[in-house]
Design an enzyme around this catalytic site. Structure first.
Site, PDB file in Angstrom:
ATOM      1  N   LYS A 110       0.814  -1.210   0.000  1.00  0.00           N
ATOM      2  CA  LYS A 110       0.000   0.000   0.000  1.00  0.00           C
ATOM      3  C   LYS A 110       0.854   1.270   0.000  1.00  0.00           C
ATOM      4  O   LYS A 110       0.402   2.323  -0.428  1.00  0.00           O
ATOM      5  CB  LYS A 110      -0.961  -0.008   1.183  1.00  0.00           C
ATOM      6  CG  LYS A 110      -2.004  -1.107   1.028  1.00  0.00           C
ATOM      7  CD  LYS A 110      -3.157  -0.992   2.000  1.00  0.00           C
ATOM      8  CE  LYS A 110      -4.256  -1.966   1.650  1.00  0.00           C
ATOM      9  NZ  LYS A 110      -3.877  -3.377   1.909  1.00  0.00           N
TER      10      LYS A 110
HETATM   11  C1  LIG Z   1      -4.531  -4.476   1.316  1.00  0.00           C
HETATM   12  C2  LIG Z   1      -3.778  -5.743   1.199  1.00  0.00           C
HETATM   13  C3  LIG Z   1      -4.168  -6.768   0.300  1.00  0.00           C
HETATM   14  C4  LIG Z   1      -5.423  -6.659  -0.560  1.00  0.00           C
HETATM   15  O1  LIG Z   1      -5.284  -5.697  -1.563  1.00  0.00           O
HETATM   16  P1  LIG Z   1      -6.588  -5.186  -2.371  1.00  0.00           P
HETATM   17  O2  LIG Z   1      -6.117  -4.070  -3.228  1.00  0.00           O
HETATM   18  O3  LIG Z   1      -7.558  -4.763  -1.312  1.00  0.00           O
HETATM   19  O4  LIG Z   1      -7.089  -6.340  -3.158  1.00  0.00           O
HETATM   20  C5  LIG Z   1      -3.377  -7.903   0.205  1.00  0.00           C
HETATM   21  N1  LIG Z   1      -2.278  -8.053   0.967  1.00  0.00           N
HETATM   22  C6  LIG Z   1      -1.869  -7.112   1.853  1.00  0.00           C
HETATM   23  C7  LIG Z   1      -0.658  -7.351   2.674  1.00  0.00           C
HETATM   24  C8  LIG Z   1      -2.600  -5.923   1.991  1.00  0.00           C
HETATM   25  O5  LIG Z   1      -2.199  -4.988   2.873  1.00  0.00           O
END
Ligand SMILES: *Cc1c(COP(=O)(O)O)cnc(C)c1O
Length: 463
Positions: A110
């Site tokens: 993220k």
């Molecule tokens: C947020 C997150 C996901 C999921 O990602 P999306 O974009 O919501 O599909 C998967 N793995 C981790 C470690 C995350 O922080």
């Protein structure tokens, strides 16, 4: 590039307006009017670019009203915070290619979007002489990445609600050791659902929202999706000179944001460049049921060892529905209204055929996930985090001969030491970013799960 809503209820707007709007004012999601195509000649030129340089080229195709020089400054600063010289390295191990997206400040993918979005927000606010108070709820990863994206910026404050004592120790440390002014960690005596309900209710008070210039950085913001499109193209380009013009991706999925970025990247690249796009879920498998048998019906959220994927309603899914439903905003509006009423969506045979062409899917349960972490470690020495392991399990199961399988590694394993320990018997070593949090001063405010208490706190501290 102009932007419009999946529900057709707004006049066309520019990129910077789409970023500041977040959710479209008609309740839909914002999308570019067209997805640009990138030619093979252009891709050849892009092959030797650094990650920030590639980010500039890709984002520039969508961001017409931000001058290129300014955009360069924003992406360069965003990725200078990453710990790896390549920003997003690919590691070949165990017959697959792991794309490590976890070198940012909070060790999860993220950061790639939120480091950029923080810079972009600051820049756009500065230009407009405006300010914003970011408000959000988190069960862990998003909150810390948002705090690191926003901290230290002059025209922004951030209020992040987390359930008191219910996020993992690493996540709590990451959030609460940020003691910059205008960063407010609110530990709510309740559950994550309570936090989310409070945030939703506050955003629903339009007078309050306007008075305190409240904003969000959640995963429906187009700029987040856009920043993620870059690494799919980056991954493809790593293979462009190996005589392998085709790659596949496997994506551990929660809110459909990450995999939707893959869908956009595939539309941009030449026909056939991206083969399989594997959508991997944990036991929260609504998207798997949809893709495998057209069953898109709400279930209960189940807590798993990959908590960032414990989601039922995937907030970015509507973006895909817009394309699936022939770019017909009336159809989307009608579909979402009926989903709200009944908790399910139905699809025609032709539509399901198209879905099957767009995505492959697999649901991976916790015992399979632990098994993969354990086996992968024993066979290769590489430690997978539980989210990445969901994707890797699906990728290994569905890999096509001769097509490189790129597995998106969405978090560093040290963020989820308990699950890793269950799988391999020891905790993964802590990278410096985690080790240095030990003993650091922490700051947070404990509040009851009550809307008015949170509102009072915002009234007192908002900029
Ligand atoms: C947020 C997150 C996901 C999921 O990602 P999306 O974009 O919501 O599909 C998967 N793995 C981790 C470690 C995350 O922080």
């Amino acid at each position: 590039m102009e932007y419009m809503s999946t529900r057709g209820g707004i006049e066309p707007i520019l990129f910077s307006q789409a970023v500041m709007m977040g959710l479209a004012t008609d309740g839909g999601l914002l999308l570019p009017r067209e997805i640009p195509h990138v030619s093979l000649d252009t891709l050849k030129e892009w092959r030797d670019l650094s990650y920030p340089q590639l980010a500039l080229e890709v984002i520039d195709l969508f961001a017409g009203d931000v001058p290129r020089e300014d955009l360069w400054d924003l992406v360069e600063r965003a990725y200078a915070t990453f710990d790896h010289s390549q920003v997003v390295p690919l590691v070949e191990v165990g017959g697959i290619h792991i794309m490590e997206l976890f070198y940012g400040p909070t060790l999860a993918f993220k950061d790639i979007a939120l480091q950029f979005l923080g810079n972009l927000f600051e820049y756009l606010l500065d230009k407009a002489g405006d300010r914003v108070n970011i408000l959000g709820a988190t069960s862990g990863d998003t909150g810390s990445a948002a705090i690191y994206g926003v901290k230290g910026r002059k025209n922004m404050a951030i209020f992040i609600l987390h359930p008191y004592g219910k996020v993992s120790p690493v996540q709590e440390f990451q959030m609460t050791t940020v003691t910059d002014p205008r960063v407010y960690n609110l530990a709510i005596k309740g559950t994550f659902d309570d936090c989310q309900a409070i945030v939703k209710e506050i955003f629903g008070d339009l007078g309050f929202k306007e008075r305190y210039r409240l904003g969000a950085v959640n995963s429906i913001n187009w700029a987040r999706v856009l920043a993620q499109v870059v690494y799919y193209i980056w991954g493809y380009l790593r293979f462009a000179d190996t005589g392998s013009p085709k790659v596949a991706f496997t994506v551990p999925t929660g809110n459909f944001g990450n995999i939707f970025a893959g869908f956009v990247a595939r539309e941009m690249l030449p026909e056939g460049a991206v083969g399989q796009l594997i959508l991997a879920t944990n036991e929260n498998d609504i998207l798997y049921r949809f893709i495998s048998r057209g069953d898109y019906s709400l279930g209960q959220v189940i807590s798993t060892i990959s908590p960032s994927m414990d989601i039922q309603v995937a907030s970015n899914f509507e973006r895909y529905l817009y394309y699936l439903w022939g770019k017909d905003p009336l159809r989307v509006r009608e579909g979402m209204r009926s989903f709200k009423k009944t908790g399910r969506l139905t699809f025609s045979k032709e539509e399901l055929k198209q879905v099957a062409g767009d995505f492959t899917s697999m649901a991976v349960d916790q015992s399979q996930t632990l098994e993969t972490i354990g086996r992968f470690y024993r066979e290769t020495g590489y430690i997978l985090d539980p989210h990445t392991a969901v994707g890797v399990t699906a990728g290994l199961a569905m890999k096509e001969e001769g097509v490189p399988m790129i597995c998106l590694a969405t978090a560093h394993p040290a963020k989820f030491p308990d699950a890793v320990k269950r799988a391999i018997g020891t905790e993964p070593p802590n990278p410096p970013r985690i080790a240095e949090l030990e003993g650091k001063k922490r700051r947070f405010e404990i509040l009851p799960a009550h809307v008015n208490k949170v509102k009072e706190y915002i009234e007192e501290h908002a900029i």
